[in-house]
Motif scaffolding. Structure first.
Motif, short mmCIF file in Angstrom:
data_model
loop_
_atom_site.label_atom_id
_atom_site.label_comp_id
_atom_site.label_asym_id
_atom_site.label_seq_id
_atom_site.Cartn_x
_atom_site.Cartn_y
_atom_site.Cartn_z
N LEU A 22 0.82 -1.20 0.00
CA LEU A 22 0.00 0.00 0.00
C LEU A 22 0.86 1.25 0.00
CD1 LEU A 22 -2.53 -1.06 2.79
CD2 LEU A 22 -2.90 -1.21 0.32
N GLU A 26 -3.19 4.94 0.43
CA GLU A 26 -4.00 3.72 0.43
C GLU A 26 -4.10 3.13 1.83
OE1 GLU A 26 -3.06 2.18 -4.12
OE2 GLU A 26 -1.72 1.64 -2.46
N TYR A 27 -3.02 3.18 2.57
CA TYR A 27 -3.02 2.68 3.96
C TYR A 27 -4.01 3.46 4.80
CZ TYR A 27 -1.24 2.04 8.75
OH TYR A 27 -1.11 1.79 10.10
#
Length: 208
Positions: A22, A26-27
């Motif tokens: 990620l 995205e994380y």
């Protein structure tokens, strides 16, 4: 604590696995999406972990906005001459990760493209995590510093600054509950204002 690897190591992970990691955005989005349905990352789910994750979102948002890198660390980053992949093993419910991961990301962003971060969830990557245990435990966050081209290890760091680790060991030895320890630990982070993290990362960057 910074650890130097044994020379001539094979790649830590495959190119495909690194590519599937990620990004920071995205994380953070993964954590927010799970929180929207009352969950957090990882295999275990409980109201307590979800509550920790909710607090951690607030901690990360604060650090994203307010944490500033020291001039010394910025100077060291600008002097880098090679490219690195920073693989961060983490989870959304982890309090230490909430205090540290935003700083790691700021370091990467200040490196003028020399450092790219890749985030892996611990419970989805236990085979990798188990190569980086702390006193036999799967403590996170864990930073793996790899050569970008060969994916071989340069160094690793974590799960927390040495001063915070000493506090953890002392509190644990005194028989404190998890809640008592968490209060002391986050109090330490708030008072320290990322100085210890940045100093240890400065030492790490100097060694690259």
């Amino acid at each position: 604590m910074i650890n130097s690897p044994i020379p001539a190591q094979p790649p830590v992970l495959t190119a495909e696995r690194l590519a599937a990691a990620l990004s920071y955005t995205e994380y953070r989005q993964r954590i927010d999406n799970l929180m929207a349905v009352g969950q957090t990352t990882g295999e275990n789910q409980s109201p307590e972990l979800t509550a920790y994750a909710k607090l951690n979102i607030q901690r990360m948002e604060r650090l994203d906005k307010k944490a500033e890198l020291s001039p010394e660390l910025q100077e060291a980053l600008q002097a880098l001459t090679h490219d690195y992949a920073w693989v961060v093993i983490t989870e959304g419910w982890c309090g230490d990760a909430a205090q540290i991961v935003p700083v790691l990301e700021k370091v990467a962003q200040a490196s003028q493209g020399r450092i790219r971060t890749h985030y892996l969830l611990r419970d989805e990557n236990l085979d990798l995590m188990d190569h980086y245990l702390t006193n036999g435990g799967r403590a996170i966050p864990k930073l793996l510093v790899l050569h970008a081209d060969t994916r071989t290890e340069v160094a690793n760091w974590g799960p927390r600054p040495a001063e915070a680790q000493d506090l953890f060991l002392e509190t644990k030895a005194a028989g404190a509950t998890h809640e008592e320890f968490a209060e002391k630990l986050h109090g330490w982070y708030a008072h320290n204002k990322t100085r210890a993290i940045q100093q240890e990362l400065l030492t790490l960057v100097w060694g690259l």
